[in-house]
Each structure stands twice: as C-alpha cells, then as structure tokens.
Design a protein around this motif. Structure first.
Motif, PDB file in Angstrom:
ATOM      1  N   ALA A 396      47.963  33.960  -7.036  1.00 13.12           N
ATOM      2  CA  ALA A 396      46.738  34.572  -7.537  1.00 13.12           C
ATOM      3  C   ALA A 396      46.830  34.916  -9.018  1.00 13.12           C
ATOM      4  CB  ALA A 396      46.396  35.820  -6.736  1.00 13.12           C
ATOM      5  N   PHE A 397      48.029  34.949  -9.573  1.00 13.87           N
ATOM      6  CA  PHE A 397      48.186  35.110 -11.021  1.00 13.87           C
ATOM      7  C   PHE A 397      48.309  33.751 -11.710  1.00 13.87           C
ATOM      8  CE2 PHE A 397      49.414  39.482  -9.956  1.00 13.87           C
ATOM      9  CZ  PHE A 397      48.743  40.185 -10.933  1.00 13.87           C
ATOM     10  N   LEU A 398      49.006  32.801 -11.103  1.00 14.55           N
ATOM     11  CA  LEU A 398      49.246  31.515 -11.759  1.00 14.55           C
ATOM     12  C   LEU A 398      47.980  30.655 -11.811  1.00 14.55           C
ATOM     13  CD1 LEU A 398      52.782  30.551 -10.394  1.00 14.55           C
ATOM     14  CD2 LEU A 398      52.168  31.588 -12.588  1.00 14.55           C
ATOM     15  N   LEU A 399      47.164  30.684 -10.769  1.00 14.90           N
ATOM     16  CA  LEU A 399      45.958  29.859 -10.778  1.00 14.90           C
ATOM     17  C   LEU A 399      44.969  30.288 -11.869  1.00 14.90           C
ATOM     18  CD1 LEU A 399      45.335  29.267  -6.958  1.00 14.90           C
ATOM     19  CD2 LEU A 399      46.092  27.617  -8.673  1.00 14.90           C
ATOM     20  N   PRO A 400      44.652  31.567 -12.016  1.00 17.39           N
ATOM     21  CA  PRO A 400      43.781  31.927 -13.134  1.00 17.39           C
ATOM     22  C   PRO A 400      44.418  31.669 -14.495  1.00 17.39           C
ATOM     23  CG  PRO A 400      44.526  33.897 -11.983  1.00 17.39           C
ATOM     24  CD  PRO A 400      44.898  32.724 -11.140  1.00 17.39           C
ATOM     25  N   ALA A 401      45.753  31.767 -14.598  1.00 14.28           N
ATOM     26  CA  ALA A 401      46.404  31.427 -15.865  1.00 14.28           C
ATOM     27  C   ALA A 401      46.153  29.965 -16.215  1.00 14.28           C
ATOM     28  CB  ALA A 401      47.900  31.710 -15.780  1.00 14.28           C
ATOM     29  N   GLY A 402      46.252  29.085 -15.195  1.00 14.72           N
ATOM     30  CA  GLY A 402      45.920  27.676 -15.426  1.00 14.72           C
ATOM     31  C   GLY A 402      44.462  27.483 -15.793  1.00 14.72           C
ATOM     32  N   GLY A 403      43.573  28.252 -15.150  1.00  8.93           N
ATOM     33  CA  GLY A 403      42.160  28.161 -15.486  1.00  8.93           C
ATOM     34  C   GLY A 403      41.880  28.579 -16.922  1.00  8.93           C
ATOM     35  N   LEU A 404      42.617  29.560 -17.424  1.00  8.29           N
ATOM     36  CA  LEU A 404      42.453  29.999 -18.813  1.00  8.29           C
ATOM     37  C   LEU A 404      42.926  28.924 -19.793  1.00  8.29           C
ATOM     38  CD1 LEU A 404      43.606  33.682 -18.365  1.00  8.29           C
ATOM     39  CD2 LEU A 404      41.343  32.961 -19.150  1.00  8.29           C
ATOM     40  N   VAL A 405      44.004  28.230 -19.443  1.00  6.86           N
ATOM     41  CA  VAL A 405      44.456  27.116 -20.291  1.00  6.86           C
ATOM     42  C   VAL A 405      43.377  26.040 -20.335  1.00  6.86           C
ATOM     43  CG1 VAL A 405      46.165  25.277 -20.542  1.00  6.86           C
ATOM     44  CG2 VAL A 405      46.900  27.583 -19.897  1.00  6.86           C
ATOM     45  N   LEU A 406      42.791  25.722 -19.183  1.00  3.04           N
ATOM     46  CA  LEU A 406      41.714  24.735 -19.136  1.00  3.04           C
ATOM     47  C   LEU A 406      40.515  25.201 -19.961  1.00  3.04           C
ATOM     48  CD1 LEU A 406      40.540  22.121 -17.959  1.00  3.04           C
ATOM     49  CD2 LEU A 406      39.762  23.457 -15.982  1.00  3.04           C
ATOM     50  N   THR A 407      40.176  26.480 -19.877  1.00  2.00           N
ATOM     51  CA  THR A 407      39.074  27.028 -20.667  1.00  2.00           C
ATOM     52  C   THR A 407      39.330  26.849 -22.155  1.00  2.00           C
ATOM     53  OG1 THR A 407      38.565  28.671 -18.969  1.00  2.00           O
ATOM     54  CG2 THR A 407      37.780  29.127 -21.188  1.00  2.00           C
ATOM     55  N   ALA A 408      40.560  27.116 -22.587  1.00  2.00           N
ATOM     56  CA  ALA A 408      40.899  26.965 -24.001  1.00  2.00           C
ATOM     57  C   ALA A 408      40.789  25.510 -24.445  1.00  2.00           C
ATOM     58  CB  ALA A 408      42.316  27.493 -24.254  1.00  2.00           C
TER      59      ALA A 408
END
Length: 576
Positions: A396-408
């Motif tokens: 639940a922490f790693l998936l949103p971290a990946g989503g933030l990289v994609l957002t950037a």
C-alpha cells in the motif's frame, strides 16, 4: 461602447517598498498577510485539537465504531457538498463579510460543543451535528481564503505566499493534535473545544480591521445559480486551469496514501504510541518549514516545471522509504522529505491556479481546486486502505509511490503552463449593445453574430486565433459557439455564439473581459481586410418580453407574448 467599470476588486493597501520576490519571507512583510497568517495558524491548530477531542469524546460517549468513523465524515462531507456554491458566493458577495460569517459560525459551533460537553449534555448525534456545522463554516471559508491572496501580496509573491500557507497548515497539523491531547489529558475534551472556539477570535479580529474596498458591481450581484453555472462554464473553457486541476488530482490520489496509512504504520510495524505518532507528524511539519525556506531559491534556479518534477519524484521516494524502512530514523528522515515535497507541489499548484484566474471568477474556480484536493484525498485514502487490507501495508506504500513516478513522467508530455496571460480586467473592443428596446434582465437566449471579412492569405492563421477566441467567449458566458465560412465568398466568416440571458451578455461587456481577451480579439482584427470592421448583431429570443415599450400596446407585438398563437405551432414556442 458601454462605459466599463474596472472590477478587479483590488483592495487598497499601504505596503512597504517592493521586496525581493524570491525571498521565502517576502509575503510576511505585507502587514495584512502577516496578521492573517498568524491568526490562521492559531485557528488551524485549534481545528486539529478539535478533531482529536471529537474522536476521543465519541469513544467516551459509548459511540459505536461507525459513529467514531462518522466524526471524520461529518468534518469533511459538508465541505465536499458545499464548496462549489460557496465559491460562487465568494464571487457574488463581499469576500471579507463572507469570511467573517464563516469564522463566526465556526466559533459558535465550537463554543456550543464546549459548553454542552462541560455540562455533560452532549450526545453522539449532537457531537456529529456540531462537527458538521463547523465543516459548513470551513466550506464557506476555503475558496475565499485562497481568492483573497492576490489582494494581500503582490503577484510575484504568490508562490511564496502559497508556500507559507502550506507550511502553516502542515505545522498546525503537527502542533494541534499534540495540544489537543495535552488538554484532553489535563481537563477533558471540553477544553480542546474551548481552545478551538477561542482560536477563531484572532481571524475575526484581523478580517474585521482589514480595510478591503467594497466590490463595485455595476450590474448588481449575480444570482447564485447563475454564478455557479458561470463557474462551471469557466472551468470547462480554461484549458490551463483544467490542466492544473487534472495534475493536482493525479498527485492527490497517489500522495494521500501516506497520510491515510501513517497511523497504521505507527501502531503496527513501528509500534509507537500517541506521542510517537505525534512525533511523525512533527517531522512532516519540519519538512514543510524547511521547504518554505529553500524552495523559493530552488524555483528561481531550476524553474517551476523542473522543481515540480523533482519534488514529485522526491515525494515518491519518501513514500517508498516509509513503506520499506525498518528503522524509525529512516522513517523520520523520509517524512521530513515528504513534508518538503508535499508543500512544494501543493503550493505550486495553488499559486499557479491563482495566477491563471481573473478576479470575477477566482473564488468559484478555486472551489473546484478545493474539491479536487479533498476528493483526491478521500478517494485515495479508501483505495490504499483497501490495498493495505488485501496485499499488506508495504504494498500500500509501494504502489502509490509507483503511481507518483508515473505522474511525474506524464507531466513531461504535457504542454507547460502559460502564466504570462494578463487576467486583469479590461475593456473589450465591442460595440455598444442596441438600446432600441430595453429588455428584461432574464430575456433570452441572446444570439450574437459577428461578421468577419478576412484577407484570403490570412484565413488559416485567422481560424487558429478564432479557436482561442471561442474559448474566451465561453469563459465569459457563451455557449453554442461556432464560426462559419460563406460558401459564395470564402473571405467572409460568420462567428455565432449564444448567451443565456440579456443580463448575462451585458456582464460579458462590462465585467468579465481581461487584458488577455482584448489582446486576442485585436489579433483576430489584424486579419481583417483593409478598412473593414466586424459587423456585430444581437438577436434576442423572439418571445422574450421587453421590460419597457412605451406607447405601444403589447397585443400588436408578437415578441411581447411568451406563448405563440395557435397557428404558429408548438415548435415556435420552444427556446432553442
């Protein structure tokens, strides 16, 4: 041309000399910004103390798990439901008075809760009701507090003002719960509620003394429903502002995972108590303060796009470290980075939104920014909570971290936001509307046609400019916009657009034009054949009733009847 009154609504202010726009503290040199910032910090800390007290009290009252959860719902749902009409109201009435009303409502709600709690008369339903009333006040205040920032500081200081406001909220988030917990331990929840009530007095005092100039409204206040529709129309027709909303929404959905799951992390893997959790929040607040100091210089050196990209990736790194770290020290360091990055991204989006908006639509459009901010947090919290229950806390922490990289990375593909458009009020080069008939304010729809004679070699470039001009027409109130080329004369073009009422069209003339819109129209005029001018016609729906037709009997005027004669058929009676 209609006499135009400047409706920028810029408050008169006596300010110190111009300051270095890159200084982190430049806005605090403005006396009214400084006074309101300090008062808001106290109020924000009181609000967080109230939240802790309400949740604790619900448990003392024997509330069920559902009722305890509903405390958070009562604190957020009214804001979610009311922020859009509240934003429209902020553009219709004097913002200072609306803010005074909101703060007074919040003070009375908190005071009532403190008195009832001290008397032992509060019930679970009463607690939820008074918490919801506090949220109503917050809904009324949120868009207006953002909308008045350009009246408190200079334009080039808005990014620093947004940074300071972000740090204000984050530090209050760390300080408020700690104070609330201490008050509850020493004197019970009523003390936390009383503190919150007192905290609003400072904001009320500053707002009461703020010498804001009354808003000139040459056409009177807009009806609230029309103001809401105008705000929706503006947001749909402003691509740059819509892009800010979309990018903020993407960030919030992924970034909210950290805030939603931090309590579970503190109780679970880190095995911390309430004081330890407060320490984690303090680390976030520390990061926000550090960001307030260093980010203006970084923005000056790197530019806003690079800074936004870098801080989004930094936030992603912080979220991943929090999810993977096994030591408290690593988590605290990551939270400091998260606080810095959070305030950087949110202040950048907030300041950009304010710079893009004209005064007449600022509060109602910023209401959508607030809606995205809260909605993204709410949806993200639910989503990452479900992921934590299904796949575990680390995922639940790693998936949103990946989503933030994609957002950037996706932000690299988007067109950079233009902040060079001048959104100050300006007279538009339009002819005066016809005055042969004095139409009622609600007469309409109104069809406006503009005939353009364009040099043949300039037609392609003219059509490009007309697309931008069409968006400007929609932003100020038009719908069903189009441009048509004459089949017999390819250099003749007819632009058409419809406005809902005659009064709405007058607002286009008098209140809603900007310098950027005037420049755009002059660009379109530069393609006209030598010596020609656009030919403008105004056509009002034939069955609208004029407000004054002296010496003419209504029976002899077909347009004076809202209903057609039987021979006209039903189709003629229906507005387009």
């Amino acid at each position: 041309m209609v006499d135009v009154v400047d409706v920028r609504r810029d408050a008169p202010r006596v300010e110190p000399p111009a300051t270095d726009g890159s200084s982190a503290w430049a806005p605090l040199r403005r006396p009214w910004f400084r006074a309101l910032w300090i008062a808001q910090f106290v109020a924000n800390a009181g609000t967080w103390a109230q939240t802790v007290g309400a949740q604790w009290l619900m448990g003392d009252l024997g509330g069920s798990a559902l009722q305890i959860a509903l405390v958070q719902t009562a604190a957020t749902l009214p804001v979610f439901l009311l922020v859009i009409p509240a934003g429209a109201l902020g553009d219709v009435v004097d913002r200072r008075r609306l803010l005074l009303l909101s703060q007074t409502l919040m003070l009375l709600s908190a005071a009532a809760l403190a008195v009832l709690t001290a008397a032992g008369a509060v019930t679970p339903n009463g607690l939820l009701t008074l918490t919801a009333l506090l949220a109503v006040g917050q809904a009324l205040a949120a868009p207006c507090f953002q909308a008045i920032q350009p009246e408190l500081v200079e334009r080039d200081e808005l990014p620093q003002a947004a940074l300071l406001n972000g740090a204000n909220g984050n530090v209050a988030r760390a300080v408020g719960p700690a104070i609330g917990g201490l008050l509850i331990a020493q004197a019970g929840p009523a003390a936390a509620f009383a503190m919150n009530a007192v905290s609003f007095l400072g904001v009320i005092a500053v707002l009461y003394r703020w010498p804001r100039e009354l808003i000139p409204q040459p056409l009177g206040a807009e009806p609230i429903r029309q103001a809401i529709r105008a705000g929706m129309r503006y947001v749909r027709s402003a691509p740059a502002f819509s892009s800010v909303l979309a990018r903020s929404a993407m960030f919030m959905v992924f970034a909210s995972g950290l805030w939603a799951l931090l309590p579970a992390l503190a109780r679970g893997p880190l095995d911390l108590g309430p004081n330890g959790y407060g320490g984690l929040l303090a680390a976030v607040g520390l990061g926000a303060v550090v960001g307030t100091v260093v980010l203006p210089r970084l923005r000056e050196r790197l530019g806003t796009p690079v800074l936004l990209l870098g801080t989004t990736l930094a936030y992603a790194l912080a979220v991943a470290v929090v999810g993977l770290a096994t030591s408290l020290e690593a988590v605290v360091a990551a939270l400091v980075l998260a606080g810095l990055s959070w305030v950087a991204v949110q202040s950048t989006f907030g300041a950009t939104a304010q710079l893009l908006l004209p005064t007449w639509a600022r509060a109602r459009a910023l209401a959508y920014f607030q809606l995205v901010f809260m909605g993204g947090q709410a949806l993200g919290a639910v989503a990452w909570g479900l992921v934590a229950d299904t796949l575990g806390l680390t995922a639940a922490f790693l998936l949103p971290a990946g989503g933030l990289v994609l957002t950037a990375l996706l932000s690299l593909l988007q067109v950079p936001l233009r902040l060079d458009e001048d959104v100050r009020h300006s007279e538009l080069p339009w002819p005066q509307p016809p005055s042969a008939l004095h139409w009622a304010d609600d007469a309409g729809p109104v069809l406006v046609t503009v005939e353009w004679r364009v040099r043949g070699s300039d037609v392609p470039e003219f059509l490009v400019v007309m697309r931008e001009l069409g968006r400007a027409r929609r932003r100020t109130g038009a719908f069903l916009w189009g441009v048509f080329q004459d089949a017999d004369n390819p250099e003749l073009f007819l632009e058409t657009f419809t406005v809902s009422t005659w009064h709405e069209h007058l607002r286009q003339h008098v209140e809603r034009g900007t310098v950027a819109d005037a420049i755009l129209e002059e660009r379109a005029r530069s393609f006209l054949s030598g010596g020609t001018e656009p030919v403008v016609r105004h056509l009002v729906w034939a069955y609208a009733v004029p407000s004054a037709l002296p010496d003419i009997e209504p029976e002899v005027l077909p347009h004076a009847h809202p209903e057609p004669t039987p021979s006209a058929g039903p189709a003629a009676a229906d507005p387009p």
